[in-house]
Write an enzyme that holds these catalytic residues in place. Structure first.
Site, PDB file in Angstrom:
ATOM      1  N   ASN A  69       0.849  -1.206   0.000  1.00  0.00           N
ATOM      2  CA  ASN A  69       0.000   0.000   0.000  1.00  0.00           C
ATOM      3  C   ASN A  69       0.880   1.251   0.000  1.00  0.00           C
ATOM      4  OD1 ASN A  69       0.363   1.017   2.751  1.00  0.00           O
ATOM      5  ND2 ASN A  69      -0.858  -0.744   3.424  1.00  0.00           N
ATOM      6  N   LEU A  70       0.263   2.372  -0.318  1.00  0.00           N
ATOM      7  CA  LEU A  70       1.048   3.595  -0.534  1.00  0.00           C
ATOM      8  C   LEU A  70       1.760   4.049   0.746  1.00  0.00           C
ATOM      9  CD1 LEU A  70       2.015   5.871  -2.371  1.00  0.00           C
ATOM     10  CD2 LEU A  70      -0.181   7.029  -1.985  1.00  0.00           C
ATOM     11  N   ARG A 122      14.966   3.058   1.234  1.00  0.00           N
ATOM     12  CA  ARG A 122      15.738   2.394   0.177  1.00  0.00           C
ATOM     13  C   ARG A 122      16.149   3.304  -0.973  1.00  0.00           C
ATOM     14  NH1 ARG A 122      17.512  -2.043   2.971  1.00  0.00           N
ATOM     15  NH2 ARG A 122      15.771  -3.124   3.939  1.00  0.00           N
TER      16      ARG A 122
HETATM   17  C1  LIG Z   1      20.367   1.016   5.410  1.00  0.00           C
HETATM   18  C2  LIG Z   1      19.705  -0.154   6.092  1.00  0.00           C
HETATM   19  C3  LIG Z   1      20.463  -1.031   6.842  1.00  0.00           C
HETATM   20  C4  LIG Z   1      19.866  -2.131   7.475  1.00  0.00           C
HETATM   21  N1  LIG Z   1      20.632  -2.989   8.204  1.00  0.00           N
HETATM   22  C5  LIG Z   1      20.059  -4.021   8.847  1.00  0.00           C
HETATM   23  C6  LIG Z   1      20.820  -4.931   9.635  1.00  0.00           C
HETATM   24  O1  LIG Z   1      22.029  -4.792   9.761  1.00  0.00           O
HETATM   25  N2  LIG Z   1      20.195  -5.970  10.238  1.00  0.00           N
HETATM   26  C7  LIG Z   1      18.841  -6.150  10.155  1.00  0.00           C
HETATM   27  O2  LIG Z   1      18.297  -7.084  10.741  1.00  0.00           O
HETATM   28  N3  LIG Z   1      18.086  -5.309   9.388  1.00  0.00           N
HETATM   29  C8  LIG Z   1      18.658  -4.279   8.754  1.00  0.00           C
HETATM   30  N4  LIG Z   1      17.893  -3.438   7.986  1.00  0.00           N
HETATM   31  C9  LIG Z   1      16.460  -3.739   7.834  1.00  0.00           C
HETATM   32  C10 LIG Z   1      15.606  -2.824   8.737  1.00  0.00           C
HETATM   33  O3  LIG Z   1      15.900  -3.045  10.102  1.00  0.00           O
HETATM   34  C11 LIG Z   1      14.110  -3.093   8.508  1.00  0.00           C
HETATM   35  O4  LIG Z   1      13.809  -4.432   8.850  1.00  0.00           O
HETATM   36  C12 LIG Z   1      13.697  -2.873   7.074  1.00  0.00           C
HETATM   37  O5  LIG Z   1      14.247  -1.682   6.568  1.00  0.00           O
HETATM   38  C13 LIG Z   1      12.168  -2.792   7.000  1.00  0.00           C
HETATM   39  O6  LIG Z   1      11.767  -1.557   7.491  1.00  0.00           O
HETATM   40  P1  LIG Z   1      10.443  -1.382   8.342  1.00  0.00           P
HETATM   41  O7  LIG Z   1      10.445  -2.235   9.557  1.00  0.00           O
HETATM   42  O8  LIG Z   1      10.264   0.101   8.563  1.00  0.00           O
HETATM   43  O9  LIG Z   1       9.327  -1.878   7.285  1.00  0.00           O
HETATM   44  P2  LIG Z   1       8.016  -2.714   7.557  1.00  0.00           P
HETATM   45  O10 LIG Z   1       8.312  -4.035   8.097  1.00  0.00           O
HETATM   46  O11 LIG Z   1       7.266  -2.667   6.247  1.00  0.00           O
HETATM   47  O12 LIG Z   1       7.261  -1.910   8.658  1.00  0.00           O
HETATM   48  C14 LIG Z   1       6.719  -0.611   8.349  1.00  0.00           C
HETATM   49  C15 LIG Z   1       6.484   0.133   9.644  1.00  0.00           C
HETATM   50  O13 LIG Z   1       5.468  -0.556  10.381  1.00  0.00           O
HETATM   51  C16 LIG Z   1       5.767  -0.501  11.761  1.00  0.00           C
HETATM   52  N5  LIG Z   1       5.954  -1.892  12.232  1.00  0.00           N
HETATM   53  C17 LIG Z   1       6.064  -3.006  11.473  1.00  0.00           C
HETATM   54  N6  LIG Z   1       6.170  -4.082  12.232  1.00  0.00           N
HETATM   55  C18 LIG Z   1       6.166  -3.653  13.509  1.00  0.00           C
HETATM   56  C19 LIG Z   1       6.269  -4.286  14.765  1.00  0.00           C
HETATM   57  N7  LIG Z   1       6.445  -5.604  14.894  1.00  0.00           N
HETATM   58  N8  LIG Z   1       6.224  -3.536  15.874  1.00  0.00           N
HETATM   59  C20 LIG Z   1       6.061  -2.178  15.799  1.00  0.00           C
HETATM   60  N9  LIG Z   1       5.972  -1.498  14.639  1.00  0.00           N
HETATM   61  C21 LIG Z   1       6.012  -2.228  13.504  1.00  0.00           C
HETATM   62  C22 LIG Z   1       7.039   0.324  11.920  1.00  0.00           C
HETATM   63  O14 LIG Z   1       6.677   1.666  12.127  1.00  0.00           O
HETATM   64  C23 LIG Z   1       7.706   0.172  10.575  1.00  0.00           C
HETATM   65  O15 LIG Z   1       8.567   1.256  10.242  1.00  0.00           O
HETATM   66  C24 LIG Z   1      18.467  -2.341   7.356  1.00  0.00           C
HETATM   67  C25 LIG Z   1      17.706  -1.439   6.599  1.00  0.00           C
HETATM   68  C26 LIG Z   1      18.310  -0.362   5.971  1.00  0.00           C
HETATM   69  C27 LIG Z   1      17.456   0.586   5.155  1.00  0.00           C
END
Ligand SMILES: Cc1cc2nc3c(=O)[nH]c(=O)nc-3n(C[C@H](O)[C@H](O)[C@H](O)COP(=O)(O)OP(=O)(O)OC[C@H]3O[C@@H](n4cnc5c(N)ncnc54)[C@H](O)[C@@H]3O)c2cc1C
Length: 235
Positions: A169-170, A180
């Site tokens: 979704n958006l 990213r």
């Molecule tokens: C530059 C970079 C480096 C990274 N390095 C690592 C690394 O070294 N090791 C590693 O494991 N990962 C790493 N990641 C992955 C990062 O930790 C996230 O898992 C990934 O970017 C997904 O982001 P997100 O959780 O915001 O997205 P989504 O999973 O789509 O979640 C979207 C939003 O929903 C909310 N949300 C989702 N699930 C939950 C929950 N369970 N509890 C509370 N709120 C929630 C949060 O607000 C989250 O931002 C990296 C990411 C980036 C961009």
């Protein structure tokens, strides 16, 4: 050479700007459905989108979703992609699909660099390719000798390509792009994010301003190691 990820927008919420407008009007108006839909124009939708985006009322963006066909990305990249939990994925299975002729991604830093110096020097890319060739050769041999694909796949390196369908979704897409499109994200997933963004902007330019690296929304860099495009918050 590393080929760009192949991305196609295969489906989306019909008339997404109108849906966003309606979602917002339901919140802020006591009018009947028909009246709200009749008053909609794309120009009003655009102004409305900008207003709710700026205000942070982003749950409205969840009513619009996009489905991407994504191919020619490595399993390294797809692993990073599926960490974005607020999305749906269907990925080519290594249990059922034979990967014997899989292609693989050569990351940009490997291209043209040299592993060994002197008269016997070989380009790193060449050695990299031999390694993949050997792994795929062994994979084919295992499958040929009766090992199941789900077991033979353990020999496959992470750089081999995969294909998947992703629906997002958006609101979640805004989060994905914020992370990213950042210059600190790895090149391959940044290329993927850019290709996804291009698909949306091509069909729905009104959403372009929402799909940016986080620094462009915030006006500062939230990363620990900044690329220097924006100052850090406390600078
Ligand atoms: C530059 C970079 C480096 C990274 N390095 C690592 C690394 O070294 N090791 C590693 O494991 N990962 C790493 N990641 C992955 C990062 O930790 C996230 O898992 C990934 O970017 C997904 O982001 P997100 O959780 O915001 O997205 P989504 O999973 O789509 O979640 C979207 C939003 O929903 C909310 N949300 C989702 N699930 C939950 C929950 N369970 N509890 C509370 N709120 C929630 C949060 O607000 C989250 O931002 C990296 C990411 C980036 C961009």
């Amino acid at each position: 050479m590393r080929e760009a990820p192949l991305v196609e927008l295969v489906a989306h919420t019909p008339d997404p700007l109108r849906v966003i407008y309606l979602a917002g009007r339901v919140c802020y108006s006591d009018k009947e459905l028909k009246e709200m839909l009749d008053e909609y124009t794309p120009a009003k939708g655009k102004i409305f989108l900008e207003k709710i985006f700026k205000s942070g009322h982003h749950s409205i963006l969840e009513h619009v979703s996009f489905t991407f066909y994504i191919s020619r990305i490595s399993r390294v990249c797809s692993h990073q992609l599926v960490r974005h939990r607020i999305a749906s994925y269907s990925q080519r299975s290594q249990r059922y699909v034979n990967e014997g002729n899989a292609e693989f991604v050569v990351p940009t830093p490997v291209e043209g660099k040299y592993l060994l110096q002197g008269p016997i020097s070989q380009s790193l890319e060449e050695i990299y390719s031999w390694y993949y060739w050997g792994a795929l050769q062994l994979y084919r041999k295992l499958v040929q000798d009766g090992v199941s694909k789900e077991d033979a796949r353990y020999i496959l390196p992470q750089g081999i390509t995969t294909t998947l369908l992703m629906t997002i979704n958006l609101r979640s897409l805004v989060n994905f792009m914020g992370l990213r499109l950042c210059n600190r994200a790895q090149q391959e997933i940044r290329d993927l994010a850019n290709a996804m963004k291009d698909c949306i902007v091509n069909d729905f330019p009104e959403f372009a301003f929402t799909l940016k690296p986080r620094c462009e929304h915030l006006g500062y860099c939230p990363e620990e190691n900044s690329c220097g495009k924006y100052p850090k918050k406390d600078e």
